[in-house]
Design an enzyme around this catalytic site. Structure first.
Site, PDB file in Angstrom:
ATOM      1  N   GLU A 348       0.800  -1.219   0.000  1.00 46.91           N
ATOM      2  CA  GLU A 348       0.000   0.000   0.000  1.00 46.91           C
ATOM      3  C   GLU A 348       0.845   1.288   0.000  1.00 46.91           C
ATOM      4  O   GLU A 348       0.779   2.084   0.941  1.00 46.91           O
ATOM      5  CB  GLU A 348      -0.938   0.000   1.213  1.00 46.91           C
ATOM      6  CG  GLU A 348      -1.931  -1.145   1.152  1.00 46.91           C
ATOM      7  CD  GLU A 348      -2.852  -1.200   2.358  1.00 46.91           C
ATOM      8  OE1 GLU A 348      -4.040  -1.391   2.162  1.00 46.91           O
ATOM      9  OE2 GLU A 348      -2.363  -1.069   3.502  1.00 46.91           O
TER      10      GLU A 348
HETATM   11  C1  ACM Z   1      -2.336  -5.389   3.941  1.00 47.99           C
HETATM   12  O1  ACM Z   1      -3.435  -5.799   4.369  1.00 47.99           O
HETATM   13  N1  ACM Z   1      -2.164  -4.111   3.670  1.00 47.99           N
HETATM   14  C2  ACM Z   1      -1.225  -6.299   3.733  1.00 47.99           C
END
Ligand code: ACM
Length: 531
Positions: A348
């Site tokens: 992310e």
């Molecule tokens: C995640 O759930 N960002 C690995």
């Protein structure tokens, strides 16, 4: 004591029958010699995860009494502590002395014998064989981890009250059977997120206890995130002096000293669980960036962040100071981590370009390897060129083809099945639901080897169940989100696919609820389980 009483009554009725043959005796009503005086206890094995092979015996059970002892192989230093672990479990609830002794040759009748067998290589690193008869329990493994897992099976074959902290009177009976067991996958993990909400050492140990009961062998600790930095780094003291003082939603935060972390690692090691530390980078890094604002590409005021947003923070891949910083951190974390792995997060990252991201992951991989560790990252790392030993952790989409093209193996944590921070249903209070609701059956009913195109039995390293910490503030919440889904995932990781069956699982796990109550483990009373 019901078995003892049963035999006593049988003998007494025999005497009465003998007495009835004497002419002077008054008439007596003959009693059927085989009728038990009390309702027999239910000896159906309800082991989770389901063993690879289990054959019920026809004989009487093994009953633990005041004279039961544990015999461990003489000379096998690693067997003695496993024998002591079993003895301690038995002593507190039975009040029997349960002596542990070392001996060679054949064990005396009435003993529980734990043995490492050099010629049983086929049992692998974690397999075991358990034979229970009325006069002996014999547990054999090739490696100590197998003995430890076998002890968990013995524990689950005993009545739930074996978990009691105070002495109780019960039939401490283990059904006659033979089990030959070993795991399907070598990686069976649970992940906790102390970055969002800090958990104490004792709380982490309680989670380790739960992993051990269900034969899981990895504890992944997500140690840093935007909301807090949780591990002491001696060369960078501001990381904890400043970065640990926040948590999601406000509150005091906290951190582990290196000694605390070592205590967790040792506690896990004694239960054959490998600790995998995660230092999140380049994203999810605001707690570090509040202490080192020079490591960002786009400076902003270094105020603590306690909100839920993600994807916005990042270390700057274009500055050499960034790599000096991660070198310092990885060096120290690697030095206090005996396990072979170090997780760098990598998920992310919305604020960097692809080329910045790829450059960063390549440099991080080199630094992790320089300090002797195998790098693990969330599946986004497959955008970079990975070394074959590097491991990708799948959580949302099809990163399989990319990972396999590097020769990497995968840990599967699909959010739709394995994310224990998802709500069970819209009605359950804790958790999020961005990947949907994950009821117990969702956690159970999937097959890692066919989960995505390209996966096979051998390129899946195993499964892992993350509990992200947004709504999870203490061990009570961790347990509620874990149980019964963590045992379901333990069975996904351990039991061969052909040996798994939802109806069997739900009836076996239902019988674990009294055990959790003795253990003080909070759980979700799912309507899918026939409690
Ligand atoms: C995640 O759930 N960002 C690995």
């Amino acid at each position: 004591m019901k078995y003892v009483r049963f035999h006593t009554i049988t003998i007494i009725s025999g005497l009465l029958l003998v007495g009835a043959c004497r002419p002077a005796a008054p008439p007596v009503t003959p009693q059927p010699a085989t009728k038990p005086a009390v309702k027999p206890i239910d000896l159906t094995p309800r082991v989770v995860p389901q063993p690879a092979s289990l054959t019920r015996g026809t004989g009487a059970p093994f009953v633990i009494t005041a004279t039961t002892g544990i015999v461990v192989d003489a000379g096998a230093g690693q067997v003695q502590p496993i024998g002591e672990t079993l003895a301690m479990l038995l002593r507190k609830s039975t009040s029997f002395p349960v002596l542990v002794s070392q001996a060679g040759g054949t064990a005396a009748p009435g003993t529980i014998r734990l043995r490492l067998a050099n010629d049983r290589q086929s049992l692998g690193e974690e397999g075991y064989e358990l034979t229970v008869a009325s006069d002996s329990v014999v547990l054999v493994a090739y490696r100590p981890a197998g003995l430890f897992h076998g002890v968990q099976t013995i524990r689950q074959l005993l009545p739930s009250a074996i978990e009691s902290e105070i002495g109780l009177e019960r039939d401490w009976a283990i059904p006659a059977l033979t089990i030959a067991d070993q795991p399907r996958f070598p990686w069976r993990g649970g992940m906790i997120d102390v970055g969002r909400h800090f958990l104490t050492v004792r709380e982490v140990q309680q989670f380790i206890d739960l992993l051990a009961l269900y034969k899981m062998n990895v504890l992944h600790i997500h140690l840093t995130d935007d909301q807090g930095w949780r591990i002491q780094i001696n060369s960078r003291p501001r990381l904890t002096a400043v970065g640990s003082l926040s948590q999601m939603g406000g509150g005091p935060g906290g951190f582990f000293t290196q000694q605390d972390y070592t205590d967790i690692v040792r506690y896990a090691q004694a239960r054959y669980i490998t600790v995998v530390p995660e230092i999140e980078m380049p994203g999810h890094s605001w707690a570090a960036l509040t202490t080192y604002p020079e490591l960002t590409c786009k400076p902003r005021p270094p105020d603590p962040y306690t909100g839920p947003d993600l994807g916005w923070s990042a270390l700057c891949p274009d500055k050499e100071v960034t790599y000096a910083y991660i070198d310092d951190v990885i060096k120290e974390v690697a030095a206090i981590t005996p396990g072979p792995y170090l997780h760098i997060g990598g998920d992310e990252v919305a604020s960097l370009s692809d080329s910045q991201y790829v450059k960063f992951i390549g440099r991080a991989q080199d630094i992790v390897n320089k300090y002797g560790k195998v790098m693990i990252g969330w599946e986004e790392i497959t955008k970079a060129k990975l070394k074959p030993a590097t491991i990708a952790q799948m959580w949302k989409s099809d990163s399989v083809t990319a990972a396999l093209s590097y020769g990497s193996k995968l840990i599967l944590s699909p959010a739709t099945h394995a994310y224990l921070d998802m709500q069970y249903t819209p009605e359950t209070e804790l958790g999020l639901h961005w990947s949907g609701y994950v009821e117990v059956r969702d956690a159970y009913d999937w097959n890692p080897a066919t989960f995505a195109p390209g996966l096979t039995e051998s390129n899946v390293l195993g499964i892992e169940a993350p509990i992200w910490g947004e709504t999870v503030r203490n061990i009570g919440a961790v347990n509620y989100m874990s149980v019964p889904r963590l045992p379901a995932l333990a069975e996904v990781g351990w039991t061969p696919q052909a040996g798994r069956d939802w109806d069997s699982f739900r009836s076996r796990i239902a019988a674990h609820a009294p055990r959790w109550r003795y253990l003080g483990v909070n759980y979700y009373p799912s309507p899918q389980i026939p409690w």
